[in-house]
Design an enzyme around this catalytic site. Structure first.
Site, short mmCIF file in Angstrom:
data_model
loop_
_atom_site.label_atom_id
_atom_site.label_comp_id
_atom_site.label_asym_id
_atom_site.label_seq_id
_atom_site.Cartn_x
_atom_site.Cartn_y
_atom_site.Cartn_z
N SER A 72 6.66 -16.22 7.66
CA SER A 72 6.77 -15.24 6.61
C SER A 72 6.48 -15.56 5.37
CB SER A 72 8.39 -14.75 6.64
OG SER A 72 9.00 -15.93 6.69
N LYS B 235 -16.51 14.67 -16.94
CA LYS B 235 -15.18 14.75 -16.14
C LYS B 235 -14.26 13.85 -17.28
CE LYS B 235 -13.66 16.20 -13.05
NZ LYS B 235 -13.84 15.95 -11.67
N LYS C 226 11.49 -7.42 4.04
CA LYS C 226 11.16 -8.20 2.77
C LYS C 226 9.71 -7.15 2.32
CE LYS C 226 13.23 -12.04 3.83
NZ LYS C 226 13.41 -11.81 4.99
N TYR D 181 22.37 -11.61 13.37
CA TYR D 181 20.98 -11.93 12.94
C TYR D 181 19.76 -11.58 14.04
CZ TYR D 181 16.57 -13.73 10.98
OH TYR D 181 15.16 -13.53 10.38
N GLN E 116 13.48 -10.03 9.52
CA GLN E 116 12.53 -10.85 8.45
C GLN E 116 11.48 -9.45 8.11
OE1 GLN E 116 10.91 -14.68 9.16
NE2 GLN E 116 9.13 -13.56 9.89
N ASN F 141 20.15 -18.08 8.23
CA ASN F 141 20.58 -16.45 8.20
C ASN F 141 21.28 -16.20 6.71
OD1 ASN F 141 19.34 -16.52 10.42
ND2 ASN F 141 21.40 -16.62 11.50
N ASN G 155 -10.65 12.25 -15.68
CA ASN G 155 -9.71 12.64 -14.53
C ASN G 155 -8.38 11.73 -14.94
OD1 ASN G 155 -11.82 13.97 -13.04
ND2 ASN G 155 -12.57 11.90 -12.40
N GLU H 276 -2.41 10.77 -10.71
CA GLU H 276 -2.61 10.98 -9.26
C GLU H 276 -2.19 9.82 -8.31
OE1 GLU H 276 -6.77 12.86 -8.62
OE2 GLU H 276 -6.88 12.03 -10.74
N THR I 215 8.35 29.28 -11.80
CA THR I 215 9.09 29.37 -10.55
C THR I 215 7.93 29.62 -9.59
OG1 THR I 215 9.66 31.79 -10.52
CG2 THR I 215 11.28 29.73 -11.49
N HIS I 216 7.78 29.28 -8.55
CA HIS I 216 6.61 29.29 -7.62
C HIS I 216 5.22 29.19 -8.43
CE1 HIS I 216 9.60 31.49 -5.06
NE2 HIS I 216 10.12 31.93 -6.10
N SER J 164 -16.21 10.26 -14.21
CA SER J 164 -16.98 10.37 -13.18
C SER J 164 -18.48 9.92 -13.11
CB SER J 164 -16.99 11.99 -12.70
OG SER J 164 -18.16 12.15 -11.77
N1 ARG Z 1 12.64 -16.33 7.42
C1 ARG Z 1 13.68 -15.74 8.04
C2 ARG Z 1 14.02 -14.18 7.61
O1 ARG Z 1 13.61 -13.88 6.77
C3 ARG Z 1 14.75 -16.56 7.64
C4 ARG Z 1 16.02 -16.51 8.53
C5 ARG Z 1 15.55 -17.07 10.06
N2 ARG Z 1 16.58 -17.10 10.91
C6 ARG Z 1 16.82 -17.56 11.92
N3 ARG Z 1 17.60 -17.51 12.94
N4 ARG Z 1 15.50 -17.60 12.60
O2 ARG Z 1 14.60 -13.30 8.12
#
Ligand code: ARG
Length: 485
Positions: free
Chosen positions: A50, A310, A352, A344, A349, A137, A312, A317, A182-183, A304
């Site tokens: 990651s 143009k 993120k 966990y 993971q 974790n 734009n 948008e 409206t509409h 354009s």
């Molecule tokens: N990179 C992991 C995550 O973002 C960290 C936690 C990993 N924990 C584990 N038990 N493998 O979730």
């Protein structure tokens, strides 16, 4: 080696930490001990790592590690000497990250192991003491909360900035009449200032959601360890305080499993992105030739490659479209978390990237919208002219019939409908009908009716609470400044 005066229960754990650094370098991963004989397949490393995205958490990871280390040293779980070495090593790593010299390694999987491994390079075996009484974790849950909290603070500022820009335009155009729709059909005249303040209210609720999300996320998972807590005599209140959290989370299983904070962030982002998208869409409409209500400056227009005329509204948008990605991020994470058993799982993971993406889009869209709102030119003449079309004051006429001729509203609605039909047949507006023509529909009509057919009078009359009258708008501008800025 970790403890100053090794606490009974910490001893074997601390020793094993130290030993792990002595493992032969051909071992697959120095951080997870002896039971692995081989390294991961290349494809395993690829799917598992990651670091490409969680390197964004580097500064939060170091801050949380420093807080954890200080606590371990204060509680005598590790020695002050090791603690000092760890803190100074982490400080060096923070500098390397800030200067862009830190080398992130794929084979070290994630930000936590990248930092710890670099710490080992800098300070040696003492680095192995840092992970006492914690797990990745609780570490990742802590880092991620800190990161989301920082972004929420930036979003709060950006939302306030956009509100300020909208309020300024509202004050300037408190009496600028435009058609309300409206509409997307002409409905009743409103003022541009009133329209701007509608968005100020939406953004005010967005800020409320940001504040709620921030308040709920501001609890510390650190010290929950892998899932069950720890046998070391840690002080979770101390680390919570050091990291600016209000308190430690009360249940270790919940602490490592909960991603509500990410979901709340994403739902607040998605709702706010929808608000921005609606405003963006209106800007696209308003600056079209058909409307001509506003003109974007060169700095917010694109040309354009083939059509020289143009201009734009690409930024508007893109804000409109990017809102879909934010909504998608929310749906993606809801789906990923649904049905996960405690505690966990590596599925988590995947929390993120959607949050990072939504955060970038949210902040970028807010900044671009603030720029456009501040810099666009309002074409009051075009708005006024459009407000005069489409029988925008038909409701005012019906209200006049109720007030002056004492008609029930339903009857007044019908009579006005007949007058609108008559005007359409003659190809003119309601105000252009002669009194005689009006009296052919309703004999009791008097010339007094013409007073309410004027769009300026129409908006000025809408003084009910929350209505569009310029006097209301001026008052609302002052109130909004007080509430929001
Ligand atoms: N990179 C992991 C995550 O973002 C960290 C936690 C990993 N924990 C584990 N038990 N493998 O979730």
């Amino acid at each position: 080696m970790c403890a100053k005066k090794t606490p009974r229960r910490g001893k074997s754990k601390a020793r094993s930490n130290a030993r792990s650094n002595d493992r032969p370098s051909d071992r697959p991963n120095a951080l997870w001990g002896g039971r692995f004989g081989a390294g991961p397949a290349a494809i395993m490393e690829k799917i598992n790592a990651s670091i490409d995205f969680d390197k964004k958490l580097a500064i939060q990871d170091i801050a949380a590690s420093i807080a954890h280390c200080e606590m371990l040293a204060t509680r005598g779980i590790i020695s002050r000497k090791d603690g000092d070495a760890i803190v100074s090593g982490l400080g060096k790593i923070a500098k390397e990250i800030q200067h862009g010299t830190f080398v992130f390694k794929h084979e070290l999987e994630d930000i936590h192991m990248n930092v710890e491994s670099r710490l080992t390079e800098i300070i040696g075996d003492a680095a192995g003491c840092l992970h006492t009484a914690r797990s990745r974790n609780d570490q990742v849950a802590t880092d991620f909360r800190l990161w989301v909290r920082d972004v929420l603070d930036q979003v709060e500022d950006a939302l306030t900035g956009l509100q300020a820009a909208l309020i300024a335009r509202a004050e300037e155009h408190a009496a600028t009449v435009m058609p309300g729709f409206t509409h997307l059909q002409t409905a009743q005249p409103v003022t541009f200032g009133h329209h701007m303040l509608a968005y100020v209210e939406m953004l005010g609720r967005d800020r409320g959601r940001v504040a709620d999300a921030r308040a709920r996320l501001n609890e510390s998972p650190l010290g929950a360890a892998a899932l069950a807590g720890t046998s070391f005599p840690i002080d979770r209140r101390m680390t919570a305080r050091a990291l600016g959290f209000d308190r430690p989370m009360v249940n270790s299983l919940d602490a490592v499993s909960d991603r509500d904070f990410a979901l709340e962030f994403l739902s607040a982002a998605a709702i706010s992105a929808v608000h921005l998208s609606r405003l963006a869409d209106e800007i696209v409409l308003w600056c079209s030739d058909a409307f001509g209500f506003v003109t974007l400056p060169d700095s917010f227009s694109t040309g354009s490659s083939i059509m020289p005329q143009k201009r734009n509204p690409d930024a508007a948008e893109l804000i409109r479209a990017k809102s879909g990605r934010v909504a998608g991020a929310l749906m993606g994470l809801l789906s990923a978390l649904k049905g996960l058993p405690l505690a966990y799982s590596k599925d988590m993971q995947e929390d993120k990237e959607p949050v990072f993406e939504a955060a970038d889009i949210w902040l970028l869209s807010l900044d671009a919208m603030t720029g456009m709102i501040g810099d666009l030119t309002v074409n009051a003449g075009a708005m006024r002219e459009a407000a005069g079309r489409g029988h925008a004051t038909a409701t005012d006429l019906a209200d006049w019939l109720v007030r002056v001729l004492d008609m029930p509203f339903r009857r007044a609605h019908q009579v006005t409908g007949l007058l609108v039909k008559l005007a359409d047949e003659k190809g003119c507006g309601l105000a252009d009908l002669s009194l005689t023509a009006m009296q052919s529909v309703e004999p009791r009509m008097t010339a007094d009716v013409f007073k309410v057919l004027d769009v300026e009078k129409s908006v000025a009359s809408r003084k009910s609470l929350g209505g569009t009258a310029p006097v209301n708008v001026r008052r609302a501008v002052a109130a909004a400044r007080k509430t929001y800025l």
